[in-house]
Design a protein around this motif. Structure first.
Motif, mmCIF file in Angstrom:
data_model
loop_
_atom_site.group_PDB
_atom_site.id
_atom_site.type_symbol
_atom_site.label_atom_id
_atom_site.label_comp_id
_atom_site.label_asym_id
_atom_site.label_seq_id
_atom_site.Cartn_x
_atom_site.Cartn_y
_atom_site.Cartn_z
ATOM 1 N N ASN A 13 0.804 -1.226 0.000
ATOM 2 C CA ASN A 13 0.000 0.000 0.000
ATOM 3 C C ASN A 13 0.835 1.274 0.000
ATOM 4 O OD1 ASN A 13 -2.364 -1.562 0.189
ATOM 5 N ND2 ASN A 13 -2.270 -1.604 2.422
ATOM 6 N N ALA A 14 2.079 1.193 0.474
ATOM 7 C CA ALA A 14 2.859 2.415 0.685
ATOM 8 C C ALA A 14 3.989 2.603 -0.316
ATOM 9 C CB ALA A 14 3.420 2.445 2.103
ATOM 10 N N GLU A 15 4.186 1.681 -1.252
ATOM 11 C CA GLU A 15 5.199 1.927 -2.283
ATOM 12 C C GLU A 15 4.736 3.079 -3.170
ATOM 13 O OE1 GLU A 15 7.811 -2.000 -3.192
ATOM 14 O OE2 GLU A 15 5.858 -1.923 -4.171
ATOM 15 N N ALA A 16 5.591 4.052 -3.329
ATOM 16 C CA ALA A 16 5.233 5.239 -4.110
ATOM 17 C C ALA A 16 6.509 5.884 -4.626
ATOM 18 C CB ALA A 16 4.449 6.238 -3.252
ATOM 19 N N GLY A 17 6.422 6.465 -5.811
ATOM 20 C CA GLY A 17 7.579 7.148 -6.381
ATOM 21 C C GLY A 17 8.797 6.247 -6.400
ATOM 22 N N ALA A 379 1.860 11.485 -0.299
ATOM 23 C CA ALA A 379 2.116 12.784 0.325
ATOM 24 C C ALA A 379 3.518 12.824 0.916
ATOM 25 C CB ALA A 379 1.069 13.046 1.409
ATOM 26 N N TYR A 380 3.945 11.704 1.481
ATOM 27 C CA TYR A 380 5.294 11.620 2.047
ATOM 28 C C TYR A 380 6.354 11.766 0.964
ATOM 29 C CZ TYR A 380 9.322 9.224 4.234
ATOM 30 O OH TYR A 380 10.563 8.881 4.695
ATOM 31 N N VAL A 381 6.149 11.096 -0.163
ATOM 32 C CA VAL A 381 7.116 11.158 -1.260
ATOM 33 C C VAL A 381 7.212 12.561 -1.826
ATOM 34 C CG1 VAL A 381 7.519 10.398 -3.633
ATOM 35 C CG2 VAL A 381 6.989 8.720 -1.867
#
Length: 474
Positions: A13-17, A379-381
């Protein structure tokens, strides 16, 4: 069908960028112990035969409609082990840096979710005729200790002529339909309501007490680490350094090993644990890197330290909690740094000095909807406020207890294991170690656009052990 917990599903769910949450393990084999027939072709054949025996290897992710609730693991009815196996050759001279360069490219790419969450590469051409196996797997499938306990036994045995003791897998069941997935979502929702009540019931009174004590009392405040009352820098917000610049998609890796007895002897000499020696050497290595790059801060670094909670018979995909540890990287005295690290890690292990509610992070993650986790990760990325807030963490230090005995794959001796962990958006370096057969193997993963030479970190880590040996009491 097996539903992922909130902790298990973070890598999905949290893999991003550029943030890919997987582990790559490099296994080095000595084929001379198995005879001339053990070459890259033979190793590939062994993998084709052995890997499908482990049910974890056949699991793929299936999302619920509209991503309602956590995803589930299902047996892949189209599983083909050869779709996951690849072959590479190391350029001459086949030394550690050439091998690491191959791992750089392997480690940087994200695993797809359309098939089971792992891949492996047979690597030939190493110096001295060695072979290597690089295995990349999602953290959703296993944490580091779980990989040692549940994945590694598929490949290796404790006897040169032995075979893994793994039962034949059951035939894959049909994929669940929409009705089954929605029924699982309803069951999950009911469980989360009960879980939320437990979290509130446990956490609210302790949170209230912690707030009251913080506001109205300092007499009973937890004792700080040695020297912290004397040096206000240890109470400052975490430092801003190149180690917490935004990562890119590129990765660079380095590895080294030492005799485990060296760390044990140092632990005994200073009356600390092997893990304290590991963390102290890591701290010194980052200190030397910061000094060399004219980036020494006047405040602590903050490090992400995963702590295994896995019992001997634990079959969970992930069993760990986390601690955030501040490191006195700016202090020049290595013995003072070691003393503070020992006190800090001891307080983490005993729960002293936390000053907050004793609510399990896994319980909280279970309550976060997957879509909200995805929004938070993105948002974190793309955190535009990053320059205005202290860094979440600068590095990860992880120490995995591996097999104590010598292991064999089809007669070839497993010489060494080197793990490479994930990076996060403002965390540019990960130092993960695994002990195996009397060796302590360290793998360093970094983002080369911010940490261009991770081999300098492994060199400084070795030098830190040398320094502690020179300074140890008679």
């Amino acid at each position: 069908m097996e539903r992922l917990t909130g902790m298990d599903a973070i890598p999905v769910n949290a893999e991003a960028g550029p943030m890919n949450i997987h582990i790559t393990a490099l296994l080095v084999l000595d084929p001379t112990t198995a005879g001339p027939e053990f070459d890259a072709d033979h190793l590939y054949s062994q993998l084709v035969e052995r890997l499908p025996l482990n049910p974890l290897i056949r699991l793929r992710i299936l999302q619920k409609p509209l991503r309602l609730g956590q995803p589930v693991f299902v047996d892949d009815p189209d599983f083909d082990v050869r779709k996951h196996l690849h072959r590479l050759a190391v350029p001459a001279p086949g030394g550690p840096r050439q091998v690491a360069a191959l791992v750089d490219d392997i480690h940087r790419h994200r695993l797809g979710h359309d098939k089971p969450l792992w891949e492996a590469w047979v690597i030939e051409g190493l110096a001295d005729g060695r072979l290597a196996l690089a295995v990349k797997f999602s953290h959703a499938l296993s944490d580091g200790v779980g990989a040692v306990n549940r994945l590694l036994p598929t490949l290796v045995s404790t006897h040169p002529d032995g075979a893994p003791d793994v039962p034949e897998p059951e035939p894959a069941a049909p994929l669940p339909g929409t009705g089954g997935l929605l029924a699982d979502w309803l069951a999950e929702t009911a469980g989360n309501v009960a879980g939320a009540a437990r979290v509130v019931g446990r956490g609210t009174p302790q949170l209230g007490r912690a707030v009251v004590e913080r506001l109205f009392s300092t007499a009973n405040a937890p004792r700080r680490a040695k020297g912290e009352d004397d040096d206000p820098r240890l109470r400052a917000a975490p430092a801003d350094t190149p180690l917490n610049r935004p990562i890119t998609e590129r990765r660079t890796n380095a590895f080294v090993d030492v005799e485990l007895d060296r760390l044990r002897a140092l632990g005994a000499a200073y009356d600390v644990t092997v893990n304290d020696i590991f963390v102290a050497a890591c701290t010194t290595a980052l200190r030397e890197w910061l000094l060399a790059n004219d980036a020494m801060p006047d405040a602590p670094l903050q490090v992400f330290v995963p702590i295994s909670t896995r019992s001997a018979d634990d079959e969970a995909f992930n069993s760990w909690s986390l601690a955030m540890v501040r490191l006195p990287v700016f202090l020049p005295d290595p013995l003072e740094r070691l003393a503070i690290i020992h006190d800090t890690t001891n307080r983490v292990k005993t729960g002293r000095g936390t000053g907050g509610p004793a609510v399990d992070v896994a319980d909280l993650l279970q309550l976060v909807p997957p879509n909200l986790m995805r929004v938070a990760a993105n948002a974190y990325v793309h955190d535009l406020a990053a320059p205005l807030r202290p860094p979440f963490f600068h590095a990860c230090f992880s120490n995995i207890a591996g097999p104590r005995e010598t292991l064999w794959l089809g007669g070839a001796r497993l010489e060494a294991i080197y793990p490479f962990g994930p990076l996060f958006q403002d965390m540019n370096v990960n130092l993960t170690a695994v002990s195996y057969d009397g060796k302590f193997g360290l793998g360093v993963a970094g983002c080369p656009d911010n940490v261009p030479d991770v081999w300098a970190i492994t060199d400084a880590w070795l030098a830190a052990l040398d320094e502690l040996e020179r300074l140890q009491p008679e």
